[in-house]
Design a protein around this motif. Structure first.
Motif, PDB file in Angstrom:
ATOM      1  N   ALA A 404      27.450   2.719  -7.058  1.00  0.00           N
ATOM      2  CA  ALA A 404      28.302   3.386  -6.058  1.00  0.00           C
ATOM      3  C   ALA A 404      27.898   4.845  -5.884  1.00  0.00           C
ATOM      4  CB  ALA A 404      29.759   3.278  -6.493  1.00  0.00           C
ATOM      5  N   ALA A 405      27.601   5.521  -6.994  1.00  0.00           N
ATOM      6  CA  ALA A 405      27.214   6.935  -6.905  1.00  0.00           C
ATOM      7  C   ALA A 405      25.854   7.081  -6.226  1.00  0.00           C
ATOM      8  CB  ALA A 405      27.178   7.537  -8.298  1.00  0.00           C
ATOM      9  N   THR A 406      24.947   6.175  -6.502  1.00  0.00           N
ATOM     10  CA  THR A 406      23.628   6.231  -5.861  1.00  0.00           C
ATOM     11  C   THR A 406      23.753   5.999  -4.360  1.00  0.00           C
ATOM     12  OG1 THR A 406      22.648   5.353  -7.893  1.00  0.00           O
ATOM     13  CG2 THR A 406      21.296   5.308  -5.919  1.00  0.00           C
ATOM     14  N   LYS A 407      24.634   5.111  -3.979  1.00  0.00           N
ATOM     15  CA  LYS A 407      24.872   4.878  -2.559  1.00  0.00           C
ATOM     16  C   LYS A 407      25.515   6.113  -1.919  1.00  0.00           C
ATOM     17  CE  LYS A 407      26.748   1.362   0.565  1.00  0.00           C
ATOM     18  NZ  LYS A 407      27.431   0.044   0.647  1.00  0.00           N
ATOM     19  N   ARG A 408      26.391   6.762  -2.670  1.00  0.00           N
ATOM     20  CA  ARG A 408      26.996   8.004  -2.160  1.00  0.00           C
ATOM     21  C   ARG A 408      25.922   9.060  -1.949  1.00  0.00           C
ATOM     22  NH1 ARG A 408      32.074  10.611  -2.666  1.00  0.00           N
ATOM     23  NH2 ARG A 408      32.010  12.399  -1.243  1.00  0.00           N
ATOM     24  N   LEU A 409      24.970   9.149  -2.873  1.00  0.00           N
ATOM     25  CA  LEU A 409      23.867  10.094  -2.741  1.00  0.00           C
ATOM     26  C   LEU A 409      23.077   9.824  -1.464  1.00  0.00           C
ATOM     27  CD1 LEU A 409      22.006  12.309  -3.978  1.00  0.00           C
ATOM     28  CD2 LEU A 409      20.762  10.451  -5.117  1.00  0.00           C
ATOM     29  N   ALA A 410      22.760   8.568  -1.228  1.00  0.00           N
ATOM     30  CA  ALA A 410      22.011   8.214  -0.022  1.00  0.00           C
ATOM     31  C   ALA A 410      22.806   8.526   1.238  1.00  0.00           C
ATOM     32  CB  ALA A 410      21.648   6.727  -0.068  1.00  0.00           C
ATOM     33  N   ALA A 411      24.110   8.255   1.208  1.00  0.00           N
ATOM     34  CA  ALA A 411      24.952   8.503   2.381  1.00  0.00           C
ATOM     35  C   ALA A 411      25.029   9.985   2.707  1.00  0.00           C
ATOM     36  CB  ALA A 411      26.346   7.938   2.138  1.00  0.00           C
ATOM     37  N   GLU A 412      25.140  10.817   1.675  1.00  0.00           N
ATOM     38  CA  GLU A 412      25.222  12.262   1.907  1.00  0.00           C
ATOM     39  C   GLU A 412      23.909  12.807   2.452  1.00  0.00           C
ATOM     40  OE1 GLU A 412      27.780  14.174   1.815  1.00  0.00           O
ATOM     41  OE2 GLU A 412      29.184  12.676   1.034  1.00  0.00           O
ATOM     42  N   ILE A 413      22.796  12.265   1.978  1.00  0.00           N
ATOM     43  CA  ILE A 413      21.498  12.722   2.463  1.00  0.00           C
ATOM     44  C   ILE A 413      21.292  12.350   3.924  1.00  0.00           C
ATOM     45  CG2 ILE A 413      18.999  12.343   2.229  1.00  0.00           C
ATOM     46  CD1 ILE A 413      19.473  12.055  -0.773  1.00  0.00           C
ATOM     47  N   LEU A 414      21.752  11.156   4.299  1.00  0.00           N
ATOM     48  CA  LEU A 414      21.510  10.642   5.652  1.00  0.00           C
ATOM     49  C   LEU A 414      22.608  11.003   6.643  1.00  0.00           C
ATOM     50  CD1 LEU A 414      20.157   7.083   4.777  1.00  0.00           C
ATOM     51  CD2 LEU A 414      18.830   9.071   5.503  1.00  0.00           C
ATOM     52  N   SER A 415      23.694  11.626   6.170  1.00  0.00           N
ATOM     53  CA  SER A 415      24.785  11.965   7.085  1.00  0.00           C
ATOM     54  C   SER A 415      24.302  12.975   8.120  1.00  0.00           C
ATOM     55  CB  SER A 415      25.968  12.558   6.309  1.00  0.00           C
ATOM     56  OG  SER A 415      26.535  11.592   5.468  1.00  0.00           O
ATOM     57  N   PRO A 416      24.568  12.712   9.405  1.00  0.00           N
ATOM     58  CA  PRO A 416      24.144  13.657  10.452  1.00  0.00           C
ATOM     59  C   PRO A 416      24.990  14.934  10.410  1.00  0.00           C
ATOM     60  CG  PRO A 416      25.457  11.877  11.378  1.00  0.00           C
ATOM     61  CD  PRO A 416      25.231  11.533   9.941  1.00  0.00           C
ATOM     62  N   PRO A 417      24.522  16.005  11.035  1.00  0.00           N
ATOM     63  CA  PRO A 417      25.299  17.255  11.074  1.00  0.00           C
ATOM     64  C   PRO A 417      26.662  17.036  11.725  1.00  0.00           C
ATOM     65  CG  PRO A 417      23.046  17.590  11.860  1.00  0.00           C
ATOM     66  CD  PRO A 417      23.242  16.112  11.746  1.00  0.00           C
ATOM     67  N   LEU A 418      27.628  17.857  11.319  1.00  0.00           N
ATOM     68  CA  LEU A 418      28.970  17.755  11.884  1.00  0.00           C
ATOM     69  C   LEU A 418      28.970  18.249  13.328  1.00  0.00           C
ATOM     70  CD1 LEU A 418      31.137  18.994   8.879  1.00  0.00           C
ATOM     71  CD2 LEU A 418      30.856  16.658   9.690  1.00  0.00           C
ATOM     72  N   ILE A 419      29.242  17.354  14.239  1.00  0.00           N
ATOM     73  CA  ILE A 419      29.301  17.680  15.665  1.00  0.00           C
ATOM     74  C   ILE A 419      30.637  17.194  16.200  1.00  0.00           C
ATOM     75  CG2 ILE A 419      28.231  17.287  17.926  1.00  0.00           C
ATOM     76  CD1 ILE A 419      25.603  16.769  16.488  1.00  0.00           C
ATOM     77  N   PRO A 420      31.349  18.021  16.932  1.00  0.00           N
ATOM     78  CA  PRO A 420      32.650  17.594  17.471  1.00  0.00           C
ATOM     79  C   PRO A 420      32.527  16.300  18.268  1.00  0.00           C
ATOM     80  CG  PRO A 420      32.325  19.953  17.804  1.00  0.00           C
ATOM     81  CD  PRO A 420      31.020  19.412  17.310  1.00  0.00           C
ATOM     82  N   ASN A 421      33.499  15.424  18.036  1.00  0.00           N
ATOM     83  CA  ASN A 421      33.609  14.154  18.768  1.00  0.00           C
ATOM     84  C   ASN A 421      32.448  13.197  18.510  1.00  0.00           C
ATOM     85  OD1 ASN A 421      35.984  15.140  20.039  1.00  0.00           O
ATOM     86  ND2 ASN A 421      34.713  16.204  21.572  1.00  0.00           N
ATOM     87  N   VAL A 422      31.688  13.423  17.428  1.00  0.00           N
ATOM     88  CA  VAL A 422      30.577  12.534  17.079  1.00  0.00           C
ATOM     89  C   VAL A 422      30.759  12.092  15.628  1.00  0.00           C
ATOM     90  CG1 VAL A 422      28.087  12.323  16.765  1.00  0.00           C
ATOM     91  CG2 VAL A 422      29.009  13.641  18.689  1.00  0.00           C
ATOM     92  N   SER A 423      30.576  10.813  15.381  1.00  0.00           N
ATOM     93  CA  SER A 423      30.727  10.304  14.012  1.00  0.00           C
ATOM     94  C   SER A 423      29.688  10.919  13.098  1.00  0.00           C
ATOM     95  CB  SER A 423      30.574   8.775  14.008  1.00  0.00           C
ATOM     96  OG  SER A 423      30.551   8.300  12.683  1.00  0.00           O
ATOM     97  N   ASN A 424      30.143  11.363  11.934  1.00  0.00           N
ATOM     98  CA  ASN A 424      29.210  11.944  10.968  1.00  0.00           C
ATOM     99  C   ASN A 424      28.883  10.979   9.834  1.00  0.00           C
ATOM    100  OD1 ASN A 424      31.763  12.047   9.806  1.00  0.00           O
ATOM    101  ND2 ASN A 424      31.250  13.842   8.562  1.00  0.00           N
ATOM    102  N   LYS A 425      29.113   9.694  10.062  1.00  0.00           N
ATOM    103  CA  LYS A 425      28.791   8.691   9.056  1.00  0.00           C
ATOM    104  C   LYS A 425      27.362   8.179   9.252  1.00  0.00           C
ATOM    105  CE  LYS A 425      33.465   6.981   8.187  1.00  0.00           C
ATOM    106  NZ  LYS A 425      34.357   5.784   8.153  1.00  0.00           N
ATOM    107  N   ALA A 426      26.650   8.041   8.144  1.00  0.00           N
ATOM    108  CA  ALA A 426      25.279   7.556   8.200  1.00  0.00           C
ATOM    109  C   ALA A 426      25.257   6.064   8.498  1.00  0.00           C
ATOM    110  CB  ALA A 426      24.577   7.837   6.871  1.00  0.00           C
ATOM    111  N   ASP A 427      24.134   5.606   9.027  1.00  0.00           N
ATOM    112  CA  ASP A 427      23.958   4.185   9.319  1.00  0.00           C
ATOM    113  C   ASP A 427      23.977   3.405   8.006  1.00  0.00           C
ATOM    114  OD1 ASP A 427      23.173   1.881  11.027  1.00  0.00           O
ATOM    115  OD2 ASP A 427      21.381   1.983   9.771  1.00  0.00           O
ATOM    116  N   PRO A 428      24.888   2.421   7.854  1.00  0.00           N
ATOM    117  CA  PRO A 428      25.012   1.687   6.580  1.00  0.00           C
ATOM    118  C   PRO A 428      23.728   1.000   6.140  1.00  0.00           C
ATOM    119  CG  PRO A 428      26.897   1.245   7.997  1.00  0.00           C
ATOM    120  CD  PRO A 428      25.907   1.992   8.833  1.00  0.00           C
TER     121      PRO A 428
END
Length: 540
Positions: A404-428
């Motif tokens: 779970a922690a390794t997946k969290r690491l990957a998600a944080e690395i791949l998360s796009p920049p915070l942009i208003p009205n745009v999802s900041n979640k990485a592609d699963p």
């Protein structure tokens, strides 16, 4: 006339007690078993099959019917030579690989007109037929010739582990519809061998209770009528099962050199009924029970080798069995009975070797050979049983936290920049791929592979202590060492995964967030253990 009698001719590769490698025949393998360290081969399937063959011969001649008979043999230190010599004399002609009417493990009814194929189909590691290439690049059009010794080992192994599928048929009197074959009874299951100080001890440790008088029809294949049959039938007993003819076969010699074999014909032989229950006769395999099996399905299957999972991770199921879930081998039940009856000492120790192959449908993916230490204490003490299950569960829970922690690491690395009205979640999908590429779980389990046998030995040695409090203290100390190693392995595996992503601010931030998540999860796993959810926490 060319002969190759497996009783006298050297064909079983062995390592002597002095470390020298040599080949022996069946007679010498048993007569000198106390002077042989072990049977050896590059393939664990060959090793397992040759042990089953030797055990069938011993069951047929010795039994043993009870622990007392077994104990006398153990103290004697060798097998009775006169008894075996009488048996070899009686059946010697049936052990000839080239016998005219009853060639060993073959059918004389098969002839050259039945269009034999190259010998590559006999060996599971050859790239032939359905087999993928494991350790060579042999093809159906280019297969090496075999010496009689090698062909004999390959033939015995193929009969033991043959996988179902399209095989062939006899052109003279069969049809194309007759070419379908089934798995050999032991085909997909791992073979669990108990290893002693020499081959004599190894064979005797695996010679579970067997009363010859109770099995008058249980005969090995060489004592049966020469004409091999085909179709469904139920094994007559353990000896029949250990020499089961899953294929009708015939070896053919090379035209230019009659001492070499270059072709073989395999066609379907016997197969067991779908609902056949192996629990009485199969003594070297562990079974997994299927609670949700459908009426037309077997309610069990053999414990199997998995490419993704080391054998030691299933050691609780293999060594002890789990009520309603798994059944351990009959040999381990037998060893426990021998200890209880005083035929083996309370400080008895041996190795449990698990050999087998991982398969996918009709293809062999890999083979594996692993060992675990086994002691009398581990087999007979309920506390050891509880601690072993708890230790394995704790390792699994820690691995879940690491994943779970390794997946969290990957998600944080791949998360796009915070942009208003745009999802900041990485592609699963990309997150899963990146997390897998880190290899953290592989590193974690690999580091525990060396520590686990030490933990298992600690559990066994603790049972030699006289006082219960001292045993508990030793068990708990060993468990604490295991817990520290598990946690350290998880943290080291995570550090290795994160080492390549901390070159920039995003990577450093992702590392800090994921490491905090990992330590929080590890703390939850530790609290769960101390809270008594696992057996290890109940008495600390």
């Amino acid at each position: 006339m060319l002969t190759f009698n497996l009783i006298r001719e050297p064909w079983i590769c062995c390592v002597a007690l002095d470390g020298q490698t040599r080949s022996v025949g069946l007679a010498e393998a048993l007569a000198s078993s106390q002077e042989i360290a072990e049977i050896t081969d590059e393939s664990p399937l060959v090793i397992a099959s040759l042990h089953r063959l030797l055990l069938a011969i011993l069951h047929r001649n010795i039994g043993p019917p009870d622990t007392e008979t077994w104990g006398r043999l153990w103290r004697q230190g060798c097998f009775p030579p006169a008894l075996l010599d009488t048996y070899w004399t009686k059946w010697e002609s049936h052990f000839d690989l080239f016998h005219d009417t009853q060639p060993f493990y073959q059918s004389a009814a098969i002839t050259e007109s039945d269009e034999p194929r190259t010998t590559g189909i006999l060996e599971f590691h050859r790239s032939s037929g359905n087999n993928a290439t494991l350790v060579d690049h042999t093809t159906d059009d280019r297969s090496p010739v075999m010496t009689p010794a090698k062909a004999a080992r390959a033939l015995v192994t193929h009969q033991t582990f043959a996988l179902g599928g399209t095989v062939g048929y006899l052109k003279s009197h069969e049809k194309d519809a007759d070419k379908r074959a089934w798995d050999a009874p032991a085909a997909r299951g791992a073979v669990c061998l108990l290893r002693g100080a020499n081959l004599f001890q190894t064979l005797l440790l695996n010679l579970a209770e067997y009363d010859m008088a109770a099995h008058p029809c249980d005969l090995p294949c060489w004592e049966r009528v020469p004409s091999q049959g085909r179709g469904e039938r139920t094994p007559d007993g353990r000896v029949d099962l250990f020499t089961w003819q899953s294929r009708r076969s015939r070896l053919f010699r090379q035209a230019s050199d009659a001492t070499q074999l270059d072709r073989v014909k395999l066609v379907p032989g016997f197969h067991v009924p779908l609902m056949w229950n192996p629990f009485r006769d199969e003594s070297l395999q562990s079974f997994v029970l299927k609670r949700d099996a459908k009426p037309e399905e077997r309610p069990w299957f053999q414990y199997r080798i998995s490419p993704e999972r080391a054998v030691w991770r299933d050691s609780s199921a293999i060594v002890h069995g789990i009520e309603g879930e798994t059944r351990r081998t009959l040999t381990l039940d037998w060893i426990a009975q021998l200890i209880a009856d005083g035929e083996l000492p309370i400080d008895f120790t041996c190795r449990l070797e698990v050999l087998g192959m991982a398969t996918h449908q009709q293809k062999v993916r890999l083979w594996r050979r692993e060992q675990l230490p086994v002691t009398a204490g581990i087999l007979k003490d309920q506390r050891c049983r509880e601690l072993l299950r708890s230790a394995l569960k704790h390792a699994d829970n820690t691995n879940d936290a690491l994943a779970a922690a390794t997946k969290r690491l990957a998600a944080e690395i791949l998360s796009p920049p915070l942009i208003p009205n745009v999802s900041n979640k990485a592609d699963p999908t990309r997150v899963d791929q990146l997390a897998d590429s880190f290899g953290a779980e592989i590193q974690y389990w690999s580091s525990l592979t060396t520590a686990f046998p030490e933990f298992l030995e600690c559990l066994g040695k603790s049972q030699l202590l006289i006082h219960e409090d001292a045993r508990d203290d030793a068990n708990n100390a060993g468990f604490e060492v295991w817990k520290r190693h598990v946690q350290t392995s998880a943290l080291d595996a995570f550090a290795g995964a994160a080492s390549g992503v901390t070159q920039n601010i995003r990577g450093l931030r992702a590392h800090a967030i994921a490491e905090t998540d990992l330590r929080r999860r590890l703390a939850v796993v530790a609290r769960k253990l101390l809270g008594g959810d696992d057996a290890a926490g109940k008495r600390r």
